[in-house]
Design a protein around this motif. Sequence first.
Motif, PDB file in Angstrom:
ATOM      1  N   VAL A  63       0.836  -1.204   0.000  1.00 42.51           N
ATOM      2  CA  VAL A  63       0.000   0.000   0.000  1.00 42.51           C
ATOM      3  C   VAL A  63       0.869   1.252   0.000  1.00 42.51           C
ATOM      4  N   LEU A  64       1.900   1.252   0.838  1.00 45.53           N
ATOM      5  CA  LEU A  64       2.755   2.436   0.962  1.00 45.53           C
ATOM      6  C   LEU A  64       3.651   2.605  -0.261  1.00 45.53           C
ATOM      7  N   LEU A  65       4.188   1.527  -0.804  1.00 49.73           N
ATOM      8  CA  LEU A  65       4.995   1.616  -2.022  1.00 49.73           C
ATOM      9  C   LEU A  65       4.149   2.089  -3.201  1.00 49.73           C
ATOM     10  N   ALA A  66       2.922   1.620  -3.267  1.00 51.96           N
ATOM     11  CA  ALA A  66       2.049   1.989  -4.380  1.00 51.96           C
ATOM     12  C   ALA A  66       1.763   3.481  -4.418  1.00 51.96           C
ATOM     13  N   HIS A  67       1.883   4.142  -3.273  1.00 48.26           N
ATOM     14  CA  HIS A  67       1.597   5.578  -3.214  1.00 48.26           C
ATOM     15  C   HIS A  67       2.866   6.431  -3.220  1.00 48.26           C
TER      16      HIS A  67
END
Length: 282
Positions: A174-178
């Motif tokens: 989730v954090l990498l995707a953003h």
Amino acid sequence: MKAEAEAEAQEHMPAARVEQENDQAPEAASAGDPNFMTSLERGLAVLQAFSQERRVLTTSQISQRTDIPRAAVRRCLYTLAKLGFVAEDENRLFSLRPRVLKLGHAYLAGTPLANAAQPVLRHISSTLNESASVAILDGDEILYIARAPISRIMSIDIHVGTRLPAFCTSMGRVLLAHCSAEVLDAYFDRAKFIQYTPRTIVSRDGLRDTLASVRANGYALVDQELEIGLRSIAVPIYGTEGRAIAALNVGVQAARLSIAEMESRILPVLREGAQELALLAV
């Protein structure tokens, strides 16, 4: 032999002279920076060599894990022991002492999100009867900053302060995707993708496609990629500027809950909790 002799000779230099040489010969990442303290960098690296899996280490093992000469590691350990951060037993094995917790506690105590998350996590956990957590992205790993556990037999012992690889965890994805394209490119250039289970996605193209789907769907679901039998789902927590500052997740035993059930029963509760935390994370 020459390198070992030089290391041993340096070990017997006066402390002031060693400190001076360390400060005048910074690591490559800080070359040319007169304000950078290499000795402090090495001391912190020695502390970070210990992990949940390797709680007891020898001087040689720490040297291998940090790429710091053994003589320098010995001086770091001596200093850290004098300050109460590490302990040495009769077999010359080193371990961390509880005083280390003060370093992390100061951060967590001053982080509004960590404090605000606890009651929200308890509500999610009691509603779903599942463990719930909040983590942030720290380098190539996620760092758990808050957690409400449910007592069940799980092979992974997760608690506040636990670090896990970002690429194969739901909160990490989730954090990498953003992340911005530049940050993500740098991550893919340096990160190591380990095949933890037969299900782990380790190809760069596969991971990029997965992150694109996470970004589009607004959540990540990881099915037994970190460990067989462990399934988790996560959503982003947004800050005031609309940036994903943390992630919220629930982890379950795969045998108890299907992917469809996680999406239908757990995901709505997570999204509601993330919206509440977004209002508190100021």
